[in-house]
Design a protein around this motif. Sequence first.
Motif, PDB file in Angstrom:
ATOM      1  N   PHE A 224      37.205  31.479  65.634  1.00  0.00           N
ATOM      2  CA  PHE A 224      36.097  30.761  66.280  1.00  0.00           C
ATOM      3  C   PHE A 224      36.648  29.706  67.243  1.00  0.00           C
ATOM      4  CE2 PHE A 224      32.975  27.404  66.642  1.00  0.00           C
ATOM      5  CZ  PHE A 224      31.772  28.073  66.761  1.00  0.00           C
ATOM      6  N   SER A 225      37.605  28.915  66.778  1.00  0.00           N
ATOM      7  CA  SER A 225      38.186  27.869  67.628  1.00  0.00           C
ATOM      8  C   SER A 225      38.836  28.459  68.862  1.00  0.00           C
ATOM      9  CB  SER A 225      39.222  27.065  66.838  1.00  0.00           C
ATOM     10  OG  SER A 225      38.622  26.365  65.785  1.00  0.00           O
ATOM     11  N   GLN A 226      39.538  29.567  68.697  1.00  0.00           N
ATOM     12  CA  GLN A 226      40.197  30.194  69.839  1.00  0.00           C
ATOM     13  C   GLN A 226      39.177  30.726  70.838  1.00  0.00           C
ATOM     14  OE1 GLN A 226      43.235  28.701  69.101  1.00  0.00           O
ATOM     15  NE2 GLN A 226      43.861  30.418  70.370  1.00  0.00           N
ATOM     16  N   TYR A 227      38.102  31.308  70.344  1.00  0.00           N
ATOM     17  CA  TYR A 227      37.052  31.804  71.234  1.00  0.00           C
ATOM     18  C   TYR A 227      36.443  30.663  72.045  1.00  0.00           C
ATOM     19  CZ  TYR A 227      36.721  36.572  69.302  1.00  0.00           C
ATOM     20  OH  TYR A 227      36.958  37.868  68.951  1.00  0.00           O
ATOM     21  N   VAL A 228      36.150  29.561  71.367  1.00  0.00           N
ATOM     22  CA  VAL A 228      35.536  28.420  72.038  1.00  0.00           C
ATOM     23  C   VAL A 228      36.492  27.813  73.060  1.00  0.00           C
ATOM     24  CG1 VAL A 228      34.637  26.079  71.699  1.00  0.00           C
ATOM     25  CG2 VAL A 228      33.975  27.914  70.131  1.00  0.00           C
ATOM     26  N   LYS A 229      37.763  27.770  72.709  1.00  0.00           N
ATOM     27  CA  LYS A 229      38.753  27.140  73.585  1.00  0.00           C
ATOM     28  C   LYS A 229      39.043  27.992  74.816  1.00  0.00           C
ATOM     29  CE  LYS A 229      42.233  25.359  71.469  1.00  0.00           C
ATOM     30  NZ  LYS A 229      43.510  25.217  70.717  1.00  0.00           N
ATOM     31  N   THR A 230      39.175  29.303  74.636  1.00  0.00           N
ATOM     32  CA  THR A 230      39.621  30.156  75.739  1.00  0.00           C
ATOM     33  C   THR A 230      38.486  30.874  76.459  1.00  0.00           C
ATOM     34  OG1 THR A 230      39.950  32.047  74.247  1.00  0.00           O
ATOM     35  CG2 THR A 230      41.806  30.555  74.564  1.00  0.00           C
ATOM     36  N   GLY A 231      37.343  31.043  75.800  1.00  0.00           N
ATOM     37  CA  GLY A 231      36.248  31.813  76.370  1.00  0.00           C
ATOM     38  C   GLY A 231      35.799  31.358  77.750  1.00  0.00           C
ATOM     39  N   PRO A 232      35.526  30.065  77.934  1.00  0.00           N
ATOM     40  CA  PRO A 232      35.014  29.618  79.242  1.00  0.00           C
ATOM     41  C   PRO A 232      35.943  29.938  80.401  1.00  0.00           C
ATOM     42  CG  PRO A 232      34.731  27.903  77.591  1.00  0.00           C
ATOM     43  CD  PRO A 232      35.565  28.968  76.962  1.00  0.00           C
ATOM     44  N   PHE A 233      37.247  30.009  80.148  1.00  0.00           N
ATOM     45  CA  PHE A 233      38.192  30.259  81.233  1.00  0.00           C
ATOM     46  C   PHE A 233      38.269  31.742  81.599  1.00  0.00           C
ATOM     47  CE2 PHE A 233      39.399  26.263  79.281  1.00  0.00           C
ATOM     48  CZ  PHE A 233      39.493  25.442  80.390  1.00  0.00           C
ATOM     49  N   MET A 234      37.533  32.575  80.860  1.00  0.00           N
ATOM     50  CA  MET A 234      37.428  33.981  81.222  1.00  0.00           C
ATOM     51  C   MET A 234      36.342  34.203  82.262  1.00  0.00           C
ATOM     52  SD  MET A 234      37.729  35.647  77.412  1.00  0.00           S
ATOM     53  CE  MET A 234      37.542  37.313  78.031  1.00  0.00           C
ATOM     54  N   TRP A 235      35.448  33.212  82.379  1.00  0.00           N
ATOM     55  CA  TRP A 235      34.331  33.360  83.327  1.00  0.00           C
ATOM     56  C   TRP A 235      34.770  32.967  84.731  1.00  0.00           C
ATOM     57  CZ3 TRP A 235      32.106  29.816  86.611  1.00  0.00           C
ATOM     58  CH2 TRP A 235      30.939  30.221  87.260  1.00  0.00           C
ATOM     59  N   GLU A 236      34.305  33.723  85.721  1.00  0.00           N
ATOM     60  CA  GLU A 236      34.525  33.355  87.114  1.00  0.00           C
ATOM     61  C   GLU A 236      33.456  34.003  87.981  1.00  0.00           C
ATOM     62  OE1 GLU A 236      37.911  36.756  88.110  1.00  0.00           O
ATOM     63  OE2 GLU A 236      38.534  34.689  87.737  1.00  0.00           O
ATOM     64  N   LEU A 237      33.263  33.434  89.146  1.00  0.00           N
ATOM     65  CA  LEU A 237      32.248  33.907  90.081  1.00  0.00           C
ATOM     66  C   LEU A 237      32.861  33.918  91.478  1.00  0.00           C
ATOM     67  CD1 LEU A 237      29.248  34.628  90.776  1.00  0.00           C
ATOM     68  CD2 LEU A 237      28.863  32.151  91.032  1.00  0.00           C
ATOM     69  N   VAL A 238      32.739  35.052  92.182  1.00  0.00           N
ATOM     70  CA  VAL A 238      33.260  35.175  93.543  1.00  0.00           C
ATOM     71  C   VAL A 238      32.098  35.168  94.519  1.00  0.00           C
ATOM     72  CG1 VAL A 238      34.597  36.594  95.140  1.00  0.00           C
ATOM     73  CG2 VAL A 238      35.264  36.472  92.731  1.00  0.00           C
ATOM     74  N   ILE A 239      32.154  34.274  95.476  1.00  0.00           N
ATOM     75  CA  ILE A 239      31.131  34.162  96.520  1.00  0.00           C
ATOM     76  C   ILE A 239      31.741  34.607  97.840  1.00  0.00           C
ATOM     77  CG2 ILE A 239      29.637  32.574  97.798  1.00  0.00           C
ATOM     78  CD1 ILE A 239      28.717  32.899  94.955  1.00  0.00           C
ATOM     79  N   THR A 240      31.074  35.525  98.523  1.00  0.00           N
ATOM     80  CA  THR A 240      31.571  36.012  99.815  1.00  0.00           C
ATOM     81  C   THR A 240      30.783  35.474 100.996  1.00  0.00           C
ATOM     82  OG1 THR A 240      30.207  38.009  99.583  1.00  0.00           O
ATOM     83  CG2 THR A 240      32.487  38.120  98.786  1.00  0.00           C
ATOM     84  N   ASP A 241      29.611  34.921 100.742  1.00  0.00           N
ATOM     85  CA  ASP A 241      28.771  34.374 101.809  1.00  0.00           C
ATOM     86  C   ASP A 241      28.800  32.851 101.737  1.00  0.00           C
ATOM     87  OD1 ASP A 241      26.872  33.651 103.650  1.00  0.00           O
ATOM     88  OD2 ASP A 241      25.188  34.643 102.653  1.00  0.00           O
ATOM     89  N   PRO A 242      29.416  32.180 102.713  1.00  0.00           N
ATOM     90  CA  PRO A 242      29.507  30.717 102.639  1.00  0.00           C
ATOM     91  C   PRO A 242      28.157  30.024 102.633  1.00  0.00           C
ATOM     92  CG  PRO A 242      30.174  31.526 104.813  1.00  0.00           C
ATOM     93  CD  PRO A 242      30.039  32.729 103.935  1.00  0.00           C
ATOM     94  N   ALA A 243      27.106  30.710 103.106  1.00  0.00           N
ATOM     95  CA  ALA A 243      25.773  30.101 103.079  1.00  0.00           C
ATOM     96  C   ALA A 243      25.314  29.836 101.652  1.00  0.00           C
ATOM     97  CB  ALA A 243      24.770  31.005 103.802  1.00  0.00           C
ATOM     98  N   GLN A 244      25.854  30.604 100.695  1.00  0.00           N
ATOM     99  CA  GLN A 244      25.476  30.403  99.295  1.00  0.00           C
ATOM    100  C   GLN A 244      26.130  29.159  98.699  1.00  0.00           C
ATOM    101  OE1 GLN A 244      23.124  32.421  97.825  1.00  0.00           O
ATOM    102  NE2 GLN A 244      23.023  33.089  99.971  1.00  0.00           N
ATOM    103  N   LEU A 245      27.001  28.521  99.465  1.00  0.00           N
ATOM    104  CA  LEU A 245      27.680  27.310  99.001  1.00  0.00           C
ATOM    105  C   LEU A 245      27.349  26.113  99.884  1.00  0.00           C
ATOM    106  CD1 LEU A 245      31.146  28.899  98.155  1.00  0.00           C
ATOM    107  CD2 LEU A 245      29.465  28.038  96.517  1.00  0.00           C
ATOM    108  N   GLU A 246      26.208  26.148 100.512  1.00  0.00           N
ATOM    109  CA  GLU A 246      25.780  25.045 101.376  1.00  0.00           C
ATOM    110  C   GLU A 246      25.754  23.727 100.585  1.00  0.00           C
ATOM    111  OE1 GLU A 246      21.974  23.610 104.131  1.00  0.00           O
ATOM    112  OE2 GLU A 246      21.887  25.501 103.012  1.00  0.00           O
ATOM    113  N   GLY A 247      26.361  22.712 101.165  1.00  0.00           N
ATOM    114  CA  GLY A 247      26.382  21.396 100.537  1.00  0.00           C
ATOM    115  C   GLY A 247      27.671  21.081  99.810  1.00  0.00           C
TER     116      GLY A 247
END
Length: 734
Positions: free
Chosen positions: A201-224
């Motif tokens: 459980f501890s290992q899942y909680v510690k390492t799980g979030p770093f498995m997530w990622e999001l790739v954005i190809t349109d800079p308009a989606q990152l306005e601001g």
Amino acid sequence: MKIHTFILPALLSLAPLAAANQHAAEQPVAQATQEDHPFFRTELYPAWSKMTPQQALTDVRAGIDQAYERLAAIAAVTPETATFENTFLAWYEAGENMKQAMNYVYHLHIALGKKEMQHMMETLMQETTAYNAEGLHGARIAQVLREAAQAPWVKQLSPAKQRFVQQSLDVMRDSGLFLAPEQQMRKAQIEQELAQLGFRFSQYVKTGPFMWELVITDPAQLEGMPERWMQNAAAAAQQRGYATPDKPAWLINMSTSPANAVLRFCKVAETRRKCWLGTTSAGTARTLDTEPIIHRILELRHELATLLGYKNFADKEAAHRMMGNGEKALAFVDSLLAASKPAWDAYVAGEMKRYSQASGKELTAVAPWDTAYLNRHLPPKRNAFNVNAITPYLQADKVIPGLMNIWAGLLNLHYEEIPTVCLKPGESCPAGHVEVWYPGVRCFAVKDATTGTHLGSFYMDLYLRPGKRGQAWCMPLRDGTPATDGSVGEPHLAALMANLTPPVPGKPHLFNHGELYMLFHEFGHMMHMMLGHGEIRPHCTAEVERDFVEMPSHLQENWIWEPEALATFAFHYKTGEPLPAQLAQQLATSRGSNPIEMHMRMLLCSKLDLELHMHWHDKYKGRPIDEVAEEILRPWLFPYTEQPPSEQRTLTYTMSEGYAACLYTYKWCEMLAADAMSRFRNEGILNPAVGAHYRRCILERGSSIPAMQQIRDFLGREPRPDALIQQYNKTSAN
């Protein structure tokens, strides 16, 4: 935070297996010299330079051998020869040297973080765990102690000794020594699987979030988004192969180009929504799903509790604490929730009004991915106070003596600093000095100001360094012993550890208010460790009921908000001027930012923790954890358009770190402390008469009498939550 020492009654399936022990000494271990075993050193101050990893292996194994010999002697006791000393007290003290050696090993492991000691710690934990599990003569030890408990002479013992007899039987029962052999085997299987699940459980909680990622190809989606963030995100995307100079992309994750920044700055709601899903992905199916682990842990804990004769796991955990059972603990949490509801509703209404103002439209619920963004456009809260305004008045060389002076005056103590030296192996300690494990660690002796009696000593290791474990804690290193007349005998030894910002040469060394809080909180634990004494050694420690252990630390942290206390040590580092009265009063009034929010979060986590451990088997088994959590907590949830995953998915405190079914103890201790503080406020926060009574009723008693009686004696009545509720009602209105 407090770390508990390795206490022998926690290792109750010990048994005399000297014949099978691979590490048996050629001569009785009791005859070994201190030079042979520096981890056994009887002098108060350890020779840290001699405590090498290899020496740790030698000494802990020798301690195990010694425990076998002592337990063999207990196993030979007959009803006719049994006394308190050769049964219950001998059983407690059988592993004394093993316990002391393991304390020092563990301390060096977390204080220095050296790989050699870490590996040795892992080896020794395996050997002590195996030592617990072997237990071939555990049934005989249990028989001896049960027969002794029924002997007529027990009724002639002092109340403290009779209390320890019952405490021993309770611990033996919970350790399974009264179970049939096949039940003991099942208990061991359950505990082994629970340990594995907790680690996973501890290992899942510690390492799980770093498995997530999001790739954005349109800079308009990152306005601001800030330009620097965009550059980092683009570079990260190229490094991971998601982009090229000709086809740019932007990588969002939890480290190099963090999603939290997107939640604050990005103007595109859909991008914020995707990032919110990422920041709440820990413990979910989007990364490493902890739900199956939670289900299995709860199932096994229920089985373990019923195997030991309890209705549920919450009852097992509360049985020997102030609460007594899970129902009383839940009733306490529910009563605080009900009392806090008006302040919580007012807070929620105020937040929704501010979110509506920031968004330009009337809101009855807010999207959770919008809150951080809207907060940037919100007007400052009424009576907002920047607690950092007092930092220039918190000079380290005045704060630490000031802290000690407050408690010296209140508790009639004298603190005496002892020169320290960090030695290399083979070097001699200069006269008048004590060894420490790292340069700059300080050491203080605590003495009674009237009699001069040496009550205990403690090390103070305050600053961040590579390898040192994070956060702050108090570590009991060596328990004091009572004199033959029941008065103070051998002094205690402990360590106050922290990770404050180290001083920079040539610059003023200042603490912030959060560091001040940590110092006073941990010093509360420290005074509990230094002052406890009783008729017998097991009662000289601060190993009180789990739902009382945080009370002194919660109480003593109150002084960081009190103008009268601050006036004794808060002086401007440049001018020497005292903290202005207006600033001190603003601090006292503020008591932090949004305290009702943190108060409710802890209460809701505590309620969910108790409900799951009390009713998993008859109400919630097999159901989705998020659904169960929302059902239990619905009346108090913030009005989000979409509720985040249950915090239970990532709550390592209750799933793997020892607070299962007792997370409520933080609020219970806070309530006791607030109630006790009301007496200080009524009679004077620096009143030595009140301090003397606090020392006599609570700090000195250790675990010699029930904690509820201690608090009753200090307050002169039953504890009540009024002061805590008033504190949150008052501060939530600021």
